[in-house]
Scaffold this motif. Structure first.
Motif, PDB file in Angstrom:
ATOM      1  N   TYR A 253      -0.951   1.478 -12.828  1.00 18.11           N
ATOM      2  CA  TYR A 253       0.459   1.781 -13.067  1.00 18.11           C
ATOM      3  C   TYR A 253       1.362   0.890 -12.205  1.00 18.11           C
ATOM      4  CZ  TYR A 253       0.162   5.859 -16.147  1.00 18.11           C
ATOM      5  OH  TYR A 253      -0.032   6.689 -17.221  1.00 18.11           O
ATOM      6  N   LEU A 254       0.946   0.648 -10.961  1.00 28.26           N
ATOM      7  CA  LEU A 254       1.734  -0.207 -10.072  1.00 28.26           C
ATOM      8  C   LEU A 254       1.807  -1.622 -10.623  1.00 28.26           C
ATOM      9  CD1 LEU A 254       3.110   0.015  -7.184  1.00 28.26           C
ATOM     10  CD2 LEU A 254       1.077  -1.157  -6.339  1.00 28.26           C
ATOM     11  N   ASP A 255       0.687  -2.126 -11.114  1.00 26.24           N
ATOM     12  CA  ASP A 255       0.649  -3.459 -11.692  1.00 26.24           C
ATOM     13  C   ASP A 255       1.578  -3.533 -12.898  1.00 26.24           C
ATOM     14  OD1 ASP A 255      -0.048  -6.078 -12.120  1.00 26.24           O
ATOM     15  OD2 ASP A 255      -2.035  -5.647 -12.924  1.00 26.24           O
ATOM     16  N   GLN A 256       1.537  -2.510 -13.760  1.00 26.00           N
ATOM     17  CA  GLN A 256       2.397  -2.494 -14.942  1.00 26.00           C
ATOM     18  C   GLN A 256       3.866  -2.422 -14.556  1.00 26.00           C
ATOM     19  OE1 GLN A 256       1.295  -2.829 -18.240  1.00 26.00           O
ATOM     20  NE2 GLN A 256       3.487  -3.218 -18.476  1.00 26.00           N
ATOM     21  N   PHE A 257       4.181  -1.657 -13.536  1.00 23.41           N
ATOM     22  CA  PHE A 257       5.556  -1.565 -13.046  1.00 23.41           C
ATOM     23  C   PHE A 257       6.074  -2.948 -12.663  1.00 23.41           C
ATOM     24  CE2 PHE A 257       8.541  -1.289  -9.515  1.00 23.41           C
ATOM     25  CZ  PHE A 257       9.469  -0.356  -9.963  1.00 23.41           C
TER      26      PHE A 257
ATOM     27  N   MET B  90      -8.532   1.718   2.533  1.00 26.14           N
ATOM     28  CA  MET B  90      -7.193   1.762   3.135  1.00 26.14           C
ATOM     29  C   MET B  90      -6.326   2.815   2.459  1.00 26.14           C
ATOM     30  SD  MET B  90      -5.881  -2.060   4.168  1.00 26.14           S
ATOM     31  CE  MET B  90      -6.174  -2.851   2.603  1.00 26.14           C
ATOM     32  N   TYR B  91      -6.426   2.891   1.148  1.00 27.99           N
ATOM     33  CA  TYR B  91      -5.681   3.875   0.365  1.00 27.99           C
ATOM     34  C   TYR B  91      -6.054   5.287   0.805  1.00 27.99           C
ATOM     35  CZ  TYR B  91      -4.780   6.595  -3.988  1.00 27.99           C
ATOM     36  OH  TYR B  91      -4.402   7.535  -4.909  1.00 27.99           O
ATOM     37  N   MET B  92      -7.345   5.567   0.900  1.00 23.72           N
ATOM     38  CA  MET B  92      -7.804   6.904   1.258  1.00 23.72           C
ATOM     39  C   MET B  92      -7.412   7.268   2.689  1.00 23.72           C
ATOM     40  SD  MET B  92      -9.064   8.164  -1.408  1.00 23.72           S
ATOM     41  CE  MET B  92      -9.667   9.630  -0.580  1.00 23.72           C
ATOM     42  N   SER B  93      -7.595   6.326   3.630  1.00 20.52           N
ATOM     43  CA  SER B  93      -7.240   6.618   5.021  1.00 20.52           C
ATOM     44  C   SER B  93      -5.736   6.780   5.174  1.00 20.52           C
ATOM     45  CB  SER B  93      -7.760   5.519   5.960  1.00 20.52           C
ATOM     46  OG  SER B  93      -7.182   4.264   5.646  1.00 20.52           O
ATOM     47  N   GLY B  94      -4.958   6.040   4.372  1.00 23.84           N
ATOM     48  CA  GLY B  94      -3.507   6.172   4.412  1.00 23.84           C
ATOM     49  C   GLY B  94      -3.043   7.521   3.893  1.00 23.84           C
ATOM     50  N   ILE B  95      -3.648   7.989   2.796  1.00 23.77           N
ATOM     51  CA  ILE B  95      -3.296   9.304   2.252  1.00 23.77           C
ATOM     52  C   ILE B  95      -3.625  10.398   3.249  1.00 23.77           C
ATOM     53  CG2 ILE B  95      -3.862  11.004   0.470  1.00 23.77           C
ATOM     54  CD1 ILE B  95      -4.330   8.666  -1.432  1.00 23.77           C
ATOM     55  N   GLU B  96      -4.793  10.291   3.870  1.00 23.94           N
ATOM     56  CA  GLU B  96      -5.213  11.309   4.849  1.00 23.94           C
ATOM     57  C   GLU B  96      -4.271  11.328   6.044  1.00 23.94           C
ATOM     58  OE1 GLU B  96      -8.999  12.275   7.798  1.00 23.94           O
ATOM     59  OE2 GLU B  96      -9.276  10.985   6.053  1.00 23.94           O
ATOM     60  N   ALA B  97      -3.940  10.122   6.567  1.00 23.11           N
ATOM     61  CA  ALA B  97      -3.034  10.044   7.716  1.00 23.11           C
ATOM     62  C   ALA B  97      -1.669  10.629   7.367  1.00 23.11           C
ATOM     63  CB  ALA B  97      -2.895   8.593   8.161  1.00 23.11           C
ATOM     64  N   PHE B  98      -1.196  10.361   6.154  1.00 25.98           N
ATOM     65  CA  PHE B  98       0.091  10.896   5.706  1.00 25.98           C
ATOM     66  C   PHE B  98       0.029  12.418   5.572  1.00 25.98           C
ATOM     67  CE2 PHE B  98       2.063  12.116   1.491  1.00 25.98           C
ATOM     68  CZ  PHE B  98       3.302  12.424   2.014  1.00 25.98           C
ATOM     69  N   ALA B  99      -1.003  12.926   4.901  1.00 30.37           N
ATOM     70  CA  ALA B  99      -1.084  14.363   4.622  1.00 30.37           C
ATOM     71  C   ALA B  99      -1.165  15.199   5.893  1.00 30.37           C
ATOM     72  CB  ALA B  99      -2.289  14.654   3.728  1.00 30.37           C
ATOM     73  N   PHE B 100      -1.784  14.657   6.929  1.00 30.31           N
ATOM     74  CA  PHE B 100      -1.951  15.427   8.159  1.00 30.31           C
ATOM     75  C   PHE B 100      -0.796  15.245   9.148  1.00 30.31           C
ATOM     76  CE2 PHE B 100      -6.471  15.338   6.824  1.00 30.31           C
ATOM     77  CZ  PHE B 100      -6.687  16.699   6.807  1.00 30.31           C
ATOM     78  N   GLN B 101       0.215  14.451   8.767  1.00 30.59           N
ATOM     79  CA  GLN B 101       1.326  14.219   9.696  1.00 30.59           C
ATOM     80  C   GLN B 101       2.685  14.588   9.123  1.00 30.59           C
ATOM     81  OE1 GLN B 101       0.808  10.715  12.636  1.00 30.59           O
ATOM     82  NE2 GLN B 101       0.054   9.970  10.671  1.00 30.59           N
ATOM     83  N   VAL B 102       2.723  15.226   7.963  1.00 29.29           N
ATOM     84  CA  VAL B 102       4.027  15.558   7.383  1.00 29.29           C
ATOM     85  C   VAL B 102       4.798  16.475   8.327  1.00 29.29           C
ATOM     86  CG1 VAL B 102       3.384  15.231   4.971  1.00 29.29           C
ATOM     87  CG2 VAL B 102       2.958  17.442   6.073  1.00 29.29           C
ATOM     88  N   SER B 103       6.063  16.168   8.502  1.00 30.66           N
ATOM     89  CA  SER B 103       6.944  16.953   9.377  1.00 30.66           C
ATOM     90  C   SER B 103       8.261  17.166   8.644  1.00 30.66           C
ATOM     91  CB  SER B 103       7.189  16.222  10.702  1.00 30.66           C
ATOM     92  OG  SER B 103       8.303  16.765  11.380  1.00 30.66           O
TER      93      SER B 103
ATOM     94  N   VAL C 166      -0.818  -4.943  -1.853  1.00 25.44           N
ATOM     95  CA  VAL C 166      -1.944  -4.560  -2.705  1.00 25.44           C
ATOM     96  C   VAL C 166      -2.389  -5.808  -3.466  1.00 25.44           C
ATOM     97  CG1 VAL C 166      -2.714  -3.094  -4.595  1.00 25.44           C
ATOM     98  CG2 VAL C 166      -1.004  -2.241  -2.978  1.00 25.44           C
ATOM     99  N   PRO C 167      -3.644  -6.237  -3.317  1.00 25.83           N
ATOM    100  CA  PRO C 167      -4.099  -7.409  -4.069  1.00 25.83           C
ATOM    101  C   PRO C 167      -4.212  -7.079  -5.555  1.00 25.83           C
ATOM    102  CG  PRO C 167      -5.917  -6.466  -2.799  1.00 25.83           C
ATOM    103  CD  PRO C 167      -4.690  -5.721  -2.412  1.00 25.83           C
ATOM    104  N   LEU C 168      -3.327  -7.643  -6.357  1.00 23.88           N
ATOM    105  CA  LEU C 168      -3.274  -7.354  -7.789  1.00 23.88           C
ATOM    106  C   LEU C 168      -3.752  -8.534  -8.631  1.00 23.88           C
ATOM    107  CD1 LEU C 168       0.202  -5.542  -7.924  1.00 23.88           C
ATOM    108  CD2 LEU C 168      -2.066  -4.478  -8.012  1.00 23.88           C
ATOM    109  N   HIS C 169      -4.281  -9.566  -7.968  1.00 22.32           N
ATOM    110  CA  HIS C 169      -4.794 -10.752  -8.656  1.00 22.32           C
ATOM    111  C   HIS C 169      -6.298 -10.826  -8.413  1.00 22.32           C
ATOM    112  CE1 HIS C 169      -5.625 -14.939  -9.616  1.00 22.32           C
ATOM    113  NE2 HIS C 169      -4.398 -15.095 -10.085  1.00 22.32           N
TER     114      HIS C 169
ATOM    115  N   MET D 119       0.830  -1.204   0.000  1.00 26.94           N
ATOM    116  CA  MET D 119       0.000   0.000   0.000  1.00 26.94           C
ATOM    117  C   MET D 119       0.868   1.259   0.000  1.00 26.94           C
ATOM    118  SD  MET D 119      -3.133  -0.964  -0.233  1.00 26.94           S
ATOM    119  CE  MET D 119      -3.878   0.635   0.074  1.00 26.94           C
ATOM    120  N   GLU D 120       1.996   1.209   0.695  1.00 23.49           N
ATOM    121  CA  GLU D 120       2.924   2.342   0.646  1.00 23.49           C
ATOM    122  C   GLU D 120       3.387   2.591  -0.786  1.00 23.49           C
ATOM    123  OE1 GLU D 120       7.432   3.685   1.951  1.00 23.49           O
ATOM    124  OE2 GLU D 120       6.560   1.911   2.904  1.00 23.49           O
ATOM    125  N   ALA D 121       3.708   1.508  -1.509  1.00 22.14           N
ATOM    126  CA  ALA D 121       4.128   1.654  -2.905  1.00 22.14           C
ATOM    127  C   ALA D 121       3.024   2.278  -3.749  1.00 22.14           C
ATOM    128  CB  ALA D 121       4.522   0.293  -3.477  1.00 22.14           C
ATOM    129  N   LEU D 122       1.769   1.947  -3.439  1.00 21.49           N
ATOM    130  CA  LEU D 122       0.643   2.523  -4.177  1.00 21.49           C
ATOM    131  C   LEU D 122       0.589   4.039  -3.991  1.00 21.49           C
ATOM    132  CD1 LEU D 122      -1.793   1.744  -5.954  1.00 21.49           C
ATOM    133  CD2 LEU D 122      -3.148   1.533  -3.853  1.00 21.49           C
TER     134      LEU D 122
END
Length: 540
Positions: free
Chosen positions: A513-517, A427-440, A407-410, A330-333
């Motif tokens: 894009y992640l799957d193609q990578f 999970m993606y959305m909650s992860g982005i929100e948690a990241f955006a509100f904690q940048v230091s 990330v389930p890609l199958h 999920m971090e890679a996503l």
């Protein structure tokens, strides 16, 4: 008995009236007996089938050719339910014989799964014997290009002043003829890394697993250990999930239970040796594996393996490493979403920290966001010990820890509990929100300096990187005393908020894009493996 006189390098046919036995030096060790009827037709339902699929030469379409579950169904009873509940969360022991003492024992923190009566009749203790025989490990070492300490290891477990170590011979080459005596007399073990590159049956099984999971990669290591309480490695964690199959002999596995995971879903660069004190923090459960047994251990669970003290036979097992690495979590996503963000945002490409402040190399805002994301994921206490400076807001701990999941890609994985598109997008959305509100910016620049200057010993066996990183090594040395941290913090928060709005609309395209990578990486890797196998077949 009739011996076919038209023998070739690739096959030898031996006919015993009603039984045809085929041998292929790189495909089968023991051969498969095929039963014929009275007129010579093959009785297909009685023909043993190897695990997985056969893979020919890799083509440009091969990495996209996902496989329906075959190996996973054979290894995991009631695969959909068991994988949905236990994958990446709990160690799982699957005995081949449900009536064995090991299957009946009560284990806390390790789930025991048994095959139903119908399936159990179709499997046996020698179900992995077609992959590799004990003597074949020495055949593989005939390749003169193998390097001791990299491609293979002759080593053993050591205990010094209460601390665990593994000791290996200090040579680039260990003479092949000396290895049996080293194992028998001095109790050294033999480990061969990435054996799927050198032995076709294992290549086929590893690729089958890879195409059923659609992970970044699946590698296989071989472990050959003498009897009577011999051991290769100290207690350790792996940065990949592992599926262990016992081929010959027995091995006792000691695994920390799920409530004592050392570092939950550890990233590759966070793997390190546990201290003596940390070894006392958790609880080990012991499983005695016999031929045909399977053990699954999620990444981050401390474990070791020893041959039983009452054993008289060499132990041979194979470990298939399911590598999500930096490329299919999920971090890679989120890193992939940042790559897309850079392509559309002028601010992301602009200079955030001038080169004179960071050792001659400037930092753009998108790089700060990449480093900030990785820093936050690693500063969260997701395991049994406090990772460096763990200070994530408790409201966001679960959201950040979930970024370590795969990330389930199958398609079949996307049907499992908690792994549907809706579940993963949440999970993606909650992860982005948690990241955006904690940048230091202060934490981020400390992390930049750390990963720029740390050695592999400090970071673990795999150096830190992220999707979108262009440099092999990040040569930054940022002087925090000369940087206006307050002003830069405000700018970082602004662009993080801008990224949040952008990424909310980019879940599906980021995953594509992640799957193609990963497909592109798989194509190059498989073609290299094919070339090596062709070379070995022609020369050894």
């Amino acid at each position: 008995t009739i011996i076919d006189s038209k023998q070739s390098m690739r096959s030898t046919s031996v006919i015993f009236f009603t039984t045809l036995v085929l041998f292929h030096p790189l495909e089968s060790i023991h051969g498969l007996e095929v039963q014929l009827d009275e007129v010579g037709n093959v009785i297909k339902e009685e023909t043993p089938q190897p695990l997985g699929y056969k893979f020919g030469q890799t083509t440009s379409g091969s990495p996209k050719d996902l496989k329906p579950w075959s190996v996973l169904k054979a290894l995991f009873p009631n695969a959909s339910e068991s994988l949905g509940n236990l994958w990446e969360s709990s160690p799982v022991y699957i005995p081949v014989d449900s009536s064995s003492d090991a299957a009946a024992s009560s284990l806390q923190g390790i789930t025991t799964l048994v095959h139903d009566e119908k399936d159990e009749k179709e499997i046996s203790s020698d179900r992995f014997s077609h992959l590799l025989a004990l003597d074949d490990s020495l055949k593989i070492l005939r390749d003169p290009n193998l390097v001791h300490g990299k491609d293979y290891f002759v080593l053993k477990y050591l205990l010094r002043d209460g601390e665990e170590w593994n000791g290996q011979l200090p040579y680039d080459k260990v003479p092949l003829e000396k290895i049996p005596n080293l194992m028998k007399r001095d109790r050294f073990s033999l480990v061969i890394n990435k054996i799927q590159r050198r032995w076709k049956p294992i290549k086929d099984l590893a690729r089958s697993l890879e195409m059923e999971i659609n992970a970044h990669a699946v590698d296989c290591n071989l472990y050959l250990t003498p009897p009577r309480a011999s051991r290769a490695f100290e207690s350790h964690v792996d940065w990949m999930d592992v599926i262990v199959v016992q081929v010959q002999g027995e091995k006792v596995w000691s695994v920390w239970d799920e409530d004592s995971s050392f570092v939950k879903l550890v990233p590759p660069d966070q793997k390190r040796k546990p201290t003596k004190e940390e070894l006392q923090m958790g609880r080990f459960e012991n499983v005695r594996m016999t031929p045909g047994d399977v053990l699954y251990i999620p990444r981050g669970h401390l474990h070791n393996a020893t041959t039983p003290i009452d054993s008289d036979e060499m132990s041979l097992h194979l470990t298939f490493g399911i590598e999500y690495s930096y490329d299919s979590t999920m971090e890679a996503l989120l890193h992939q979403a940042l790559v897309l963000f850079r392509a559309e945002s002028k601010k992301a490409k602009s200079i955030a920290v001038k080169s004179r402040l960071c050792g001659g190399n400037s930092l753009t805002f998108d790089k700060l966001l990449h480093y900030s994301l990785s820093d936050i994921v690693r500063r969260t206490k997701c395991g049994g010990f406090a990772e460096y400076g763990a200070s994530t807001d408790m409201n966001y701990v679960d959201a950040i820890c979930n970024l370590r999941k795969s990330v389930p890609l199958h398609p079949q994985w996307q049907q499992l509990q908690g792994r549907s598109d809706d579940d993963v997008e949440k999970m993606y959305m909650s992860g982005i929100e948690a990241f955006a509100f904690q940048v230091s910016i202060e934490h981020t620049l400390h992390f930049v300096n750390f990963v720029s200057q740390a050695s592999n010993t400090d970071l673990g066996s795999t150096p830190y990187r992220y999707i979108g990183m262009k440099e092999v090594k990040q040569p930054y040395r940022c002087d925090l005393g000369e940087i206006n941290l307050a002003e830069l913090q405000s700018s970082l928060e602004d662009i993080a908020a801008e990224f949040l709005k952008f990424a909310e609309r980019k879940f599906l395209v980021s995953r594509e894009y992640l799957d193609q990578f990963n497909q592109d990486h798989r194509l190059a890797r498989w073609q290299n493996e094919d070339a090596l196998l062709t070379h070995l077949f022609g020369t050894l």
